[in-house]
Design a protein around this motif. Structure first.
Motif, PDB file in Angstrom:
ATOM      1  N   PRO A 223       0.808  -1.231   0.000  1.00  0.00           N
ATOM      2  CA  PRO A 223       0.000   0.000   0.000  1.00  0.00           C
ATOM      3  C   PRO A 223       0.834   1.271   0.000  1.00  0.00           C
ATOM      4  O   PRO A 223       0.419   2.298  -0.542  1.00  0.00           O
ATOM      5  CB  PRO A 223      -0.838  -0.136   1.271  1.00  0.00           C
ATOM      6  CG  PRO A 223      -0.849  -1.587   1.580  1.00  0.00           C
ATOM      7  CD  PRO A 223       0.449  -2.119   1.096  1.00  0.00           C
ATOM      8  N   ARG A 224       2.017   1.227   0.636  1.00  0.00           N
ATOM      9  CA  ARG A 224       2.824   2.442   0.749  1.00  0.00           C
ATOM     10  C   ARG A 224       3.098   3.064  -0.616  1.00  0.00           C
ATOM     11  O   ARG A 224       3.014   4.286  -0.796  1.00  0.00           O
ATOM     12  CB  ARG A 224       4.149   2.134   1.437  1.00  0.00           C
ATOM     13  CG  ARG A 224       4.061   1.881   2.914  1.00  0.00           C
ATOM     14  CD  ARG A 224       3.714   3.152   3.647  1.00  0.00           C
ATOM     15  NE  ARG A 224       3.787   2.975   5.090  1.00  0.00           N
ATOM     16  CZ  ARG A 224       3.244   3.782   5.947  1.00  0.00           C
ATOM     17  NH1 ARG A 224       2.550   4.822   5.506  1.00  0.00           N
ATOM     18  NH2 ARG A 224       3.341   3.575   7.247  1.00  0.00           N
TER      19      ARG A 224
ATOM     20  N   GLU B 192      -2.482   1.345  12.005  1.00  0.00           N
ATOM     21  CA  GLU B 192      -3.914   1.436  12.215  1.00  0.00           C
ATOM     22  C   GLU B 192      -4.299   2.918  12.353  1.00  0.00           C
ATOM     23  O   GLU B 192      -3.519   3.734  12.854  1.00  0.00           O
ATOM     24  CB  GLU B 192      -4.313   0.672  13.471  1.00  0.00           C
ATOM     25  CG  GLU B 192      -4.104  -0.829  13.339  1.00  0.00           C
ATOM     26  CD  GLU B 192      -4.519  -1.573  14.595  1.00  0.00           C
ATOM     27  OE1 GLU B 192      -4.406  -2.793  14.626  1.00  0.00           O
ATOM     28  OE2 GLU B 192      -4.970  -0.892  15.544  1.00  0.00           O
TER      29      GLU B 192
ATOM     30  N   ASP C 168       4.614  -1.584   7.614  1.00  0.00           N
ATOM     31  CA  ASP C 168       3.209  -1.730   7.294  1.00  0.00           C
ATOM     32  C   ASP C 168       2.453  -0.463   7.657  1.00  0.00           C
ATOM     33  O   ASP C 168       2.880   0.326   8.492  1.00  0.00           O
ATOM     34  CB  ASP C 168       2.616  -2.922   8.057  1.00  0.00           C
ATOM     35  CG  ASP C 168       3.236  -4.231   7.613  1.00  0.00           C
ATOM     36  OD1 ASP C 168       3.325  -5.144   8.442  1.00  0.00           O
ATOM     37  OD2 ASP C 168       3.636  -4.329   6.442  1.00  0.00           O
ATOM     38  N   VAL C 169       1.304  -0.304   7.000  1.00  0.00           N
ATOM     39  CA  VAL C 169       0.470   0.860   7.273  1.00  0.00           C
ATOM     40  C   VAL C 169      -0.095   0.739   8.683  1.00  0.00           C
ATOM     41  O   VAL C 169      -0.639  -0.293   9.073  1.00  0.00           O
ATOM     42  CB  VAL C 169      -0.676   0.946   6.244  1.00  0.00           C
ATOM     43  CG1 VAL C 169      -1.591   2.107   6.565  1.00  0.00           C
ATOM     44  CG2 VAL C 169      -0.098   1.077   4.829  1.00  0.00           C
TER      45      VAL C 169
ATOM     46  N   LEU D 243      -6.564  -0.250  -2.394  1.00  0.00           N
ATOM     47  CA  LEU D 243      -6.324   0.095  -0.999  1.00  0.00           C
ATOM     48  C   LEU D 243      -7.535  -0.251  -0.140  1.00  0.00           C
ATOM     49  O   LEU D 243      -7.386  -0.693   1.007  1.00  0.00           O
ATOM     50  CB  LEU D 243      -5.979   1.573  -0.878  1.00  0.00           C
ATOM     51  CG  LEU D 243      -4.618   2.000  -1.441  1.00  0.00           C
ATOM     52  CD1 LEU D 243      -4.468   3.510  -1.376  1.00  0.00           C
ATOM     53  CD2 LEU D 243      -3.480   1.322  -0.675  1.00  0.00           C
TER      54      LEU D 243
ATOM     55  N   GLN E   3       0.123   4.720  -2.163  1.00  0.00           N
ATOM     56  CA  GLN E   3      -0.133   6.008  -1.517  1.00  0.00           C
ATOM     57  C   GLN E   3       0.808   7.083  -2.046  1.00  0.00           C
ATOM     58  O   GLN E   3       0.403   8.248  -2.240  1.00  0.00           O
ATOM     59  CB  GLN E   3       0.019   5.858  -0.002  1.00  0.00           C
ATOM     60  CG  GLN E   3      -1.076   5.030   0.640  1.00  0.00           C
ATOM     61  CD  GLN E   3      -0.837   4.808   2.114  1.00  0.00           C
ATOM     62  OE1 GLN E   3       0.297   4.902   2.586  1.00  0.00           O
ATOM     63  NE2 GLN E   3      -1.890   4.501   2.847  1.00  0.00           N
TER      64      GLN E   3
ATOM     65  N   VAL F 205      -6.953  -0.357   3.686  1.00  0.00           N
ATOM     66  CA  VAL F 205      -6.114   0.803   3.925  1.00  0.00           C
ATOM     67  C   VAL F 205      -6.838   2.006   3.335  1.00  0.00           C
ATOM     68  O   VAL F 205      -7.058   2.076   2.123  1.00  0.00           O
ATOM     69  CB  VAL F 205      -4.724   0.647   3.285  1.00  0.00           C
ATOM     70  CG1 VAL F 205      -3.903   1.917   3.505  1.00  0.00           C
ATOM     71  CG2 VAL F 205      -4.015  -0.556   3.860  1.00  0.00           C
TER      72      VAL F 205
END
Length: 1447
Positions: A481-482, A537, A534-535, A513, A485, A518
Motif C-alpha cells: 500500500p505504501r 492502524e 506496514d500501514v 487500498l 499512496q 487501507v
C-alpha cells in the motif's frame, strides 16, 4: 622379498618364541669372538646384502626413522658421523634396496618405488581417527616417508605419474591431509594429483566431500587449526587458478579437464553454501561447513598466489552464480516480498559472502555485473535485491552508481518502451530506499523527481504516458500500500487533455487500498510514505500525528501547516480521527501544558467545532471529579503497554499464574478466567459472541500457515501463559488434583474468533518447528492437545487441505497429522509429544474408564506412540510383564530432555497403558505400521540401515504376520500381508505424504520416494510367495485364480472407472503409472502368471494381456507400442520361464504366437525396441542353449532385417505375417529423412497389398500420436508425408484402404489391429481421415463404391468428437501443419463442404444404405442428413451445384 615372510615366521616361532634384536645378536657375537678389524667391512657388506634380499619394502619404508624402531638402528649398520648423515645413509640404503629389487623384477626402479611408496601412504591412512585429518602418529610416519620420497626424487628414482595413479586406486581411504602433505613437501603437487585421476566425476565428488568435511573444522579449536586453514587456503588457490587461469600462464597437460574439475568443485561448494544458508541458520554440520567455506572468499586466501585476472574472474563468476541460483521467484513475488530482503533482514553469513565478493570486485564492477546478469539471465530476485542492499549500505559510492544505472534504465524504458527495464528500475529504487534516506533518497522523492515535473521521463508523448500508467496499473495487484499512496499523493504531472489516464489509475489504486483495508482518507498527517513498514492502524496513526503536532507547536508556537491543510483538504480525517485523538478526556493541569495550549489555539482559529469542544471540556471536568486523591492533576501517564488491550490481557494472565501457586485461591480462578476472556475480546477488537465459530469447518493451509501480526501476538501470549500455568500448577500438585483452570482456559480459546489462529499457530509450532521446541513447550502443548480433545464436541472440524484429501478432521485427529516421523529430529519430537500427552491424559483422567479417554486422545496419536517405541527401543519388542505402579508420576521435573527416552519406556511398560492398548480403537495394525513406516526418510532416519532392516524383519515376520487379524495382524497369510503392502504403497505414492517438495523419484510423480526399504520388503515377500507355490507355479496365485497383484490392480482401476470427470481420469492415469512401476520393481515372473503344470511348462499370460489391452495400451505415448521398460520386463520373464522348461523353444514360440492373436502390441513394441532387446535375447539364449533363437523370435528378427534391407535399396520379400513386417517397416521409416521416404516406399509396388494396408494403419497411428504428444511441426509434416506416400502406393496398386476406417473386433483379418492402438487413436480416426483430404485421388473417390459411405460415417463421428470436446486435444496442434485457423469448426467446415461437393457426383445406388447409416445420428447435422436422404429419394436430375468441384 619373497623370503621375508618366511624369515619373519621363523623368528617368531623359534625356540621359546623369543625374538632378539639385531643389536643383541651382534653383541652376542662380540662376546664369543674377538674383535677383528679386518672383518669389519666384510661384516657390513654381508649385513647389507642380507637386508637387501630379505627386506619387505613396504615395511622398510615404515620402519626407517620411526621413533618406535630406534632400537633397530639400521643407520648404525652404515658408518656415519652425524644425524643428517645417518638419515642420508638410511635413505641411501633404501635406494640401494630399490635398485636391487627392481633389477630382480626387471622393472624400472622409478616404477617400483612409486608403487611401494603409494602402498605405504595408503597404510598410513588406514583406520583414520578423522575423516580428513591425520593423527599425530600418522603425521610422524608420513613425515618419514616424505623425506625418503624427496631423496628418491632427487636421485631420479621416483615416478610421479605412477605414484599418483597408484594412490588414486584407494581414494576412499585416502585422507585429505595426506594429499596436502604430498603437495607441501613437493613430492607431487595438488595439480598433478588431481589431473592424474582417471574418473573426473568421481574425483570431483571426492574433493567436494572432503572439502566440506575440512570446512567443518575451520572454526573448531584444535591444535591443528593452523594446518587446517592452510590446507583450505591451498586448495582454494589451486581451484581458482585452475578454473580461471591467467591468460599468460603456460598450460600443463589436460588443461580442459583440470579447468572443468575446478569449476565444478567451486560451483558445487557455493551451491552447497547457498542451499544451507537458505535452509536457515541451524547449528548443523552442514551449517558449520558452509561457514567454513565462507573464508575461501576472503582476500588473504584468494589473493596470495593467484593473479589479479584470475581472482577477478573468479569473484565475477561467483557473483553471477549467486544471483542466478535457483531463479524460482517471479517479478510479482519480488514486488511483494522485497521489503523482507533488506540488509538488516539478510542472513549474516549471506551478507558476509556478499561483502567479500563485492570488496574484491569493487562497486563499479559489481554494479556492472549486476546490470549484465539482469539483462541476460534468469535471476533469483531475493539474492539480487539483498545483494543490492548490501552494496548500497556498505559502499557509499554505490549510491551514485545506482542513480546513474536507474537513470539509464528509465531512459531506455521510455525510448523503446521496454517493460523489463522499467521493472528493473523500480525494483532497484525501492530496494535502495528500504535502507533509509541516509543511504538513498526516499521513494517519494525519487518518484516526484522522475515524474512530478514537465521534465519527467513520461512527458515526451502520449504513448509514454500510456506506457507509464499501464505499468503502474499492472503493479497494483502486487505492490504494498505504501507505494500506491505515494503514487496517489504525489502523482505524475499529466497534461489536462490526458488527465483521464491519471484519474483511472487513482481510482484503481484506491479500490485496491480499500481491498487491503487501507484508507487513503485516514492517511496520517505525518505519515512517512517512504517507510517500508506496514500501514499503521488509523487510531494509532492519529495518536502519532497528535504527538508530532504538539512537538511542532511547542517549537514554533503556531499551528503546524499539515494540521491546517488537513482541516481544509482532508476534513474527513481531521474530524473523525485527528480531533478525537487530540481531545481525549483527561484531568486538565492547573498550569496549561503544551497540549492544552494547542487545543486553545485551534479553538481560537475556529478549527474545532463548538459542540466537540464543549463535549471535551465537560468530559475533562467529569474526569477531574473522579480523580483519586493521591493523583497528580494534569499529569498525563506515560504511554506504555499497560494501557493497551494487549497489556491488560498480559496482566490478567499473570494474575492467573499467581493464583496457581496458592491452593487457597482456587475458588477465584473462574472469576479470573472470566476477566481474561473479557480482556481477550478487547485485545482482538471483536465481540466474543459474534457467531463466527458456529461454522462447521475451518479451512487451514498446513503447508504454509499464516497469521496476522496482531493475532499471532495474542495467540503466542495465550499459549505461553497456558504452558507457564501448567508448569506452575504441576510443580505443586499432580494433574488429577489440579483445579479445572485448564478446561476453563481452553473454553476461552474455543469460544473466541481467535480459535482458527490458535490452530494455525499450533500448525506452525508442531508441524514446522516441532524439533526446536523446548521441554516446557512440549509439555504445555501436549496438555493443551488433551484438553482440546476433551472439548471436541464444541469445536468445528478442520480441513487441512492436502494432508487430508478425504475430507475434514476433528481437532484431535488434526493435531495428530501435524506430527510427522520423517527424520530423526521429528521422530524424537513426536516421541516427546506423545509421551507427554498420553502421560498427562492417563494421570488427569485416571479415574475415568478407558472408553472415556478416546475423546481426549486421538487413536492415531496412540498408534504413533506405539510405532515410535517399537521402532526406537528394541527392548520394547520383546514381551515383558507390565509395571504395576499405583499411578504414573507426571511432573515437569521428572521429564528433562535427557530422560525422555526413559520416560517413554516407563509409559510403555505401565500397566494402565498396556490395558489401554487392549481397546480395539488403539490397535496398531499392520496397515497402520506400513503407513507410518512409509513416511520415514532413510537418509535421515534415527536407525541405521542394518537396524532398520532388522526392525522391518521383526515387524513383518515376527509381529504382524503371525498375529491374528482381530488384533491387526495377518493370520499368517503372506498373501494378505503382500496385498496390504502393495495397496498402501500405491496410496502413499499418490498422497500428499509423499510430496515433501523434494527431489523427484522414479516411482512418484513430482514427489519423494518415501522409505525405499519398504520396496525391498515387498520384493522379499514376492520371492517368498513364489517359493511357496513350488517350482512349477509363479507366486501369488493358483492354477484356478488370477495373480493377487493383478486382482488388486483391477479392483483399484475399476473403482476409478466409475466416474468420468477429468480429475478422475488424471487420477486413473497416475494409478496406472504406479501399477506399471510396481510391476517393474517385482520379478518378471509376475507377468507370466500361473504356468501350466504340464510339460513343457508354458506361461499363462492372460492377466498381463488383459492389463495391456485394457489399460497399458491406452497409456501408450508412441501409438502402437508399449514403453521400453515393460517390454523388456516381459521378455525377461519369458526367458525365465523358457529356461525352466524342458523345451524352451516350444514355450517361446507358443507364447509369442499367442501374443499375435491376444496381445499383438507386445510384438510391435519388441520391434520398436529391437536394437536393445535383440542383444540381450541372443546372448542369454546362446549362453544357455548354444543354438539359434526360437522361430517366433527369428520372425521378429527377419521383419527388422526386411525393413532395413528395403531402406538400404536391396529389397527382399516381406516375411509373414504381413502386419509384423509392416510394423517393422513403419518404425524404420520414421528414422529416414522425409525426402527419402518416397524413394523407399516405391519399392513396395511388388509387395503384397496387405503389407501396404497395414503400413497405412501404422502411419495413421503415428500421425495421431504426433498430434497428441504435441511434437514439433516437422514431425507433423513427416507423419503426414508418409501417410500421403502410402496412399499414393495404394492408388498405384488400385488397392482399397477404406477398410481401415471400418474396423471391427469381429473382422478376422484386420480386427486385431484395434488391439494395436489406444482407444483414443481409434476414436480420432475421423480426424485423420479428413486431415488427408488434400491427398485423396479424385478418380479413386468417384470409382470407389464404399467411399461415400465411409466419408459420411467419418463426418458424423467427427461431429460427435466435436460435441464431446475431444477435438480440443488435437486441433490446436494440428493447425500448425494443416494451416487451419486453430478452431475445430474449421476442419468440420472443410469436411462438410467436401461432402456437399461429393454427393452430387455419386450415383444413386451408393445411397441405398444411407438411412441405416444415419439412424440415430440425424441430429448431428440435420441439413447434411436431409441432403443425403433427398439424394437417395430424388431422381437422376437432382443436383446441388451446377459446376461441382471436389478440390
Amino acid at each position: 622379498m619373497s623370503g621375508s615372510p618366511a624369515w619373519a615366521a621363523a623368528a617368531r616361532h623359534g625356540p621359546l618364541g623369543l625374538r632378539k634384536s639385531w643389536t643383541e645378536l651382534l653383541a652376542g657375537r662380540v662376546k664369543k669372538q674377538k674383535y677383528n678389524p679386518e672383518r669389519e667391512q666384510k661384516l657390513k657388506d654381508s649385513a647389507l646384502q642380507l637386508l637387501r634380499y630379505h627386506q619387505n619394502m613396504n615395511d622398510l619404508l615404515l620402519e626407517v626413522e620411526d621413533p618406535q624402531c630406534k632400537k633397530l638402528c639400521l643407520s648404525k649398520l652404515i658408518d656415519c658421523d652425524s644425524a643428517s648423515a645417518a638419515s642420508d645413509h638410511s635413505s641411501s640404503f633404501i635406494c640401494s634396496a630399490f635398485r636391487d629389487q627392481a633389477s630382480r623384477l626387471g622393472i624400472p626402479v622409478g616404477l617400483l618405488s612409486a608403487r611401494v611408496f603409494a602402498c605405504s601412504v595408503r597404510q598410513v591412512c588406514v583406520e583414520p581417527s578423522h575423516p580428513v585429518l591425520l593423527s599425530s602418529e600418522q603425521r610422524k610416519k608420513l613425515s618419514s616417508l616424505l623425506e625418503i620420497a624427496r631423496y628418491l626424487l632427487a636421485h631420479n628414482m621416483f615416478s610421479r605419474l605412477t605414484f599418483c595413479q597408484e594412490l588414486w586406486k584407494a581414494q576412499n581411504s585416502l585422507l585429505l591431509e595426506a594429499v596436502w602433505s604430498l603437495h607441501v613437501h613437493r613430492v607431487v603437487s595438488l595439480q598433478e594429483l588431481l589431473q592424474s585421476h582417471p574418473d573426473m566425476q568421481a574425483m570431483t565428488t571426492w574433493l567436494f566431500r572432503n572439502l566440506c568435511t575440512l570446512c567443518e573444522q575451520i572454526e573448531m579449536p584444535s591444535p591443528s587449526s593452523d594446518a587446517t586453514k592452510a590446507m583450505l587456503s591451498g586448495f582454494v588457490q589451486l581451484l581458482v587458478s585452475s578454473a580461471f587461469p591467467q591468460s599468460s600462464e603456460p598450460r600443463l597437460g589436460e588443461p580442459e579437464k583440470m579447468t572443468r574439475v575446478a569449476t565444478d568443485v567451486l560451483q558445487r561448494m557455493l551451491t552447497f553454501v547457498l542451499d544451507t544458508l537458505d535452509a536457515g541458520p541451524q547449528v548443523t554440520s552442514a551449517y558449520q561447513a558452509a561457514r567454513g567455506w565462507l573464508s575461501a572468499y576472503s582476500g588473504h586466501v584468494c589473493c596470495g598466489m593467484i593473479g589479479v585476472d584470475s581472482h577477478k574472474r573468479f569473484f565475477s563468476h561467483t557473483l553471477t552464480q549467486i544471483l542466478t541460483h535457483k531463479p524460482v521467484l517471479k517479478v510479482s513475488d519480488a514486488i511483494q516480498m522485497q521489503k523482507e530482503w533488506s540488509f538488516a533482514k539478510t542472513c549474516q553469513e549471506l551478507a558476509t559472502l556478499y561483502c567479500r565478493v563485492l570488496v574484491m570486485l569493487g562497486p563499479g564492477e559489481s554494479v556492472g555485473r549486476l546490470q549484465e546478469v539482469l539483462e541476460t539471465q534468469e535471476v533469483n530476485w531475493q539474492y539480487v535485491l539483498s545483494c543490492l542492499s548490501t552494496l548500497v549500505v556498505c559502499f557509499p559510492e554505490a549510491q551514485q552508481l545506482f542513480k546513474d544505472w536507474v537513470a539509464s534504465l528509465m531512459a531506455h524504458a521510455f525510448e523503446s518502451y521496454h517493460l523489463d527495464s522499467m521493472v528493473t528500475a523500480f525494483l532497484v529504487v525501492r530496494q535502495a530506499t528500504l535502507e533509509g534516506p541516509f543511504v538513498f533518497p526516499s521513494y517519494a522523492d525519487w518518484f516526484k523527481e522522475s515524474f512530478g515535473s514537465s521534465l519527467g521521463y513520461h512527458s515526451c508523448s502520449k504513448k509514454a504516458l500510456v506506457f507509464l500508467f499501464k505499468f503502474l496499473s499492472d503493479l497494483v495487484p502486487w505492490e504494498p500500500p505504501r507505494y500506491m499512496q505515494v503514487h496517489i499523493f504525489h502523482p505524475p504531472l499529466v497534461p489536462s487533455k490526458y488527465h483521464s489516464l491519471l484519474t483511472d489509475y487513482i481510482s484503481l489504486a484506491k479500490t485496491r487500498l480499500v481491498d487491503l483495508k487501507v484508507s487513503v482518507e485516514n492517511l496520517g498527517l505525518y505519515e512517512d510514505l517512504s517507510s517500508s513498514g506496514d500501514v499503521a492502524e488509523p487510531q494509532r496513526q492519529a495518536m502519532q500525528d497528535v504527538e508530532k503536532a504538539i512537538v511542532v507547536f511547542e517549537q514554533t508556537g503556531k499551528i503546524p501547516m499539515p494540521v491546517l491543510e488537513a482541516s481544509i483538504f482532508r476534513r474527513s480525517y481531521y474530524l473523525s480521527r485527528f480531533l478525537p485523538a487530540l481531545l481525549t478526556p483527561r484531568v486538565l493541569p492547573e498550569v496549561p501544558d503544551s497540549r492544552a495550549a494547542f487545543v486553545e489555539t485551534l479553538k481560537r482559529a475556529d478549527k474545532i467545532p463548538s459542540s466537540l469542544y464543549d463535549a471535551y471540556c465537560q468530559a475533562c471536568a467529569t474526569a477531574e471529579e473522579k480523580q483519586p486523591e493521591d493523583a497528580t492533576p494534569g499529569k498525563r501517564p506515560e504511554p506504555d503497554q499497560a494501557e493497551q488491550p494487549l497489556g491488560l490481557l498480559t496482566a490478567a494472565l499473570e494474575e492467573l499464574r499467581a493464583l496457581m501457586t496458592d491452593p487457597t485461591q482456587y475458588d477465584v480462578m473462574s472469576a479470573q478466567v472470566a476477566v481474561i476472556s473479557e480482556r481477550l475480546s478487547a485485545a482482538l477488537g471483536h465481540n466474543s459472541d459474534d457467531g463466527s465459530l458456529r461454522r462447521s469447518k475451518i479451512q487451514l493451509n498446513v503447508l504454509n500457515p499464516t497469521l496476522e501480526r496482531q493475532d499471532q501476538a495474542v495467540v503466542d501470549l495465550l499459549l505461553t501463559a497456558f504452558c507457564q500455568n501448567l508448569m506452575a500448577a504441576s510443580s505443586f500438585v499432580p494433574p488429577e488434583r489440579q483445579s479445572p483452570w485448564a478446561v476453563l482456559f481452553v473454553r476461552i480459546l474455543c469460544g473466541h474468533v481467535i480459535f482458527p489462529a490458535v490452530l494455525s499457530r499450533l500448525c506452525q509450532l508442531l508441524y514446522h518447528q516441532g524439533p526446536s521446541l523446548g521441554a516446557p513447550h512440549v509439555l504445555g502443548l501436549a496438555a493443551l492437545a488433551v484438553h482440546l480433545g476433551e472439548s471436541r464436541s464444541m469445536l468445528p472440524e478442520v480441513d487441512p487441505g492436502v494432508l487430508a484429501p478425504a475430507g475434514s478432521l476433528c481437532v484431535p485427529e488434526f493435531l495428530n497429522i501435524l506430527l510427522t516421523c520423517r527424520t530423526r529430529e521429528s521422530l524424537l519430537f513426536c516421541m516427546k509429544f506423545c509421551t507427554a500427552a498420553i502421560s498427562y491424559c492417563l494421570c488427569k483422567f485416571s479415574a475415568q474408564p478407558h472408553a472415556a479417554l478416546q475423546n481426549c486422545l486421538s487413536p492415531g496419536l496412540i498408534k504413533r506412540f506405539q510405532f515410535i517405541v517399537l521402532r526406537v527401543f528394541s527392548e520394547a519388542r520383546t514381551p515383558c510383564p507390565p509395571e504395576h505402579t499405583a499411578s504414573l508420576s507426571w511432573r515437569p521435573s521428572d521429564l528433562p530432555p535427557a530422560d525422555w527416552q526413559s520416560a517413554s519406556l516407563s509409559l510403555w511398560r505401565w500397566s494402565s497403558f498396556q490395558e489401554l492398548l487392549k481397546e480395539k480403537e488403539f490397535y496398531l495394525t499392520y496397515r497402520d505400521w506400513v503407513q507410518l513406516e512409509l513416511e520415514i526418510q532413510p537418509e535421515v532416519d534415527i536407525l541405521s540401515d542394518t537396524e532398520r532392516h532388522d526392525f522391518h524383519q521383526w515387524a513383518i515376520y515376527e509381529h504382524f504376520l503371525p498375529a491374528p487379524s482381530a488384533l491387526g495382524g495377518c493370520d499368517g497369510d503372506l498373501e494378505a500381508a503382500f496385498t496390504v503392502l502393495v495397496s498402501e504403497l500405491m496410496d502413499f505414492y499418490q498422497s500428499s505424504r509423499s510430496y515433501n517438495h523434494s527431489p523427484d523419484s522414479d516411482l512418484v510423480l513430482g514427489g519423494r520416494t518415501g522409505n525405499e526399504d519398504i520396496l525391498s520388503r515387498l520384493q522379499e515377500m514376492a520371492v517368498d510367495l513364489e517359493l511357496d507355490q513350488g517350482p512349477s507355479a509363479s507366486y501369488g496365485c493358483s492354477a484356478s485364480q488370477s495373480h493377487i497383484l493383478f486382482r488388486l490392480f483391477r479392483r483399484r482401476l475399476h473403482a476409478l472407472a466409475k466416474e468420468h470427470s477429468t480429475a478422475t481420469s488424471l487420477r486413473r492415469q497416475r494409478e496406472l503409472l504406479i501399477c506399471k512401476r510396481l510391476l517393474l520393481r517385482l520379478p518378471p515372473s509376475v507377468l507370466m502368471g500361473s504356468p501350466q503344470t504340464r510339460q513343457p511348462v508354458s506361461p499363462n499370460c492372460e492377466e498381463f494381456f488383459s492389463l495391456v489391452n485394457s489399460e497399458l495400451r491406452n497409456s501408450c505415448c508412441h501409438g502402437s507400442v508399449l514403453t521400453h521398460d515393460i517390454t523388456m520386463h516381459f521378455f525377461r520373464g519369458l526367458l525365465n520361464v523358457c529356461f525352466r522348461s524342458e523345451d524352451p523353444a516350444l514355450v517361446a514360440n507358443s507364447t509369442l504366437t499367442e501374443c499375435q492373436s491376444k496381445c499383438p502390441i507386445i510384438l510391435t513394441s519388441a520391434l520398436l525396441w529391437w536394437s536393445s532387446l535383440e542383444p540381450v535375447l541372443c546372448n542369454r539364449w546362446k549362453k544357455c542353449y548354444q543354438g539359434t533363437l526360437p522361430r517366433e523370435l527369428q520372425r521378429l528378427q527377419e521383419a527388422r532385417e526386411f525393413a532395413s534391407s528395403l531402406l538400404s535399396g536391396s529389397a527382399s520379400p516381406a516375411p509373414s505375417p504381413a502386419w509384423i513386417s509392416a510394423a517393422a517397416l513403419h518404425f524404420a521409416t520414421r528414422e529416414v529423412r522425409t525426402e527419402n521416404v518416397r524413394v523407399h516406399l516405391k519399392r513396395l509396388d511388388c509387395e503384397r497389398k496387405e503389407l501396404l494396408i497395414f503400413l497405412l494403419f501404422f502411419s495413421l497411428m503415428s500421425l495421431l500420436s504426433s498430434y497428441l504428444t504435441h511434437q514439433d511441426t516437422a514431425e507433423y509434416l513427416k507423419a503426414m508425408d508418409i501417410c500421403a506416400e502410402v496412399l499414393v502406393c495404394l492408388g498405384r496398386r488400385k488397392v482399397s484402404w477404406l477398410v481401415l476406417f471400418q474396423l471391427t473386433e469381429t473382422d478376422a483379418e484386420l480386427g486385431h489391429l484395434l488391439r494395436l492402438a489406444p482407444d483414443q487413436h481409434t476414436r480420432l480416426l475421423p480426424f485423420a481421415f479428413y486431415s488427408l483430404l488434400s491427398y485423396f485421388s479424385e478418380d479413386a473417390i468417384i470409382k470407389e463404391e464404399a467411399f461415400l459411405h465411409v466419408a459420411v460415417d467419418m463426418y458424423l463421428k467427427l461431429m460427435q468428437l466435436f460435441v464431446d470436446g475431444e477435438t480440443r486435444t488435437v486441433l490446436p496442434q494440428a493447425s500448425k501443419c494443416l494451416k487451419l485457423q486453430g478452431s475445430p469448426v474449421q476442419l468440420i467446415t472443410e469436411a462438410r463442404t467436401f461432402l456437399l461437393q461429393l454427393i452430387p457426383q455419386c450415383p444413386k445406388q451408393r445411397f441405398s444404405n444411407m438411412r441405416e447409416l444415419l439412424a440415430g445420428r440425424e441430429d448431428c447435422d440435420p441439413e447434411m442428413s436431409t441432403v443425403l436422404l433427398q439424394k437417395w429419394q430424388a431422381g437422376p436430375s437432382f443436383d446441388l451445384y451446377q459446376e461441382p468441384h471436389l478440390f
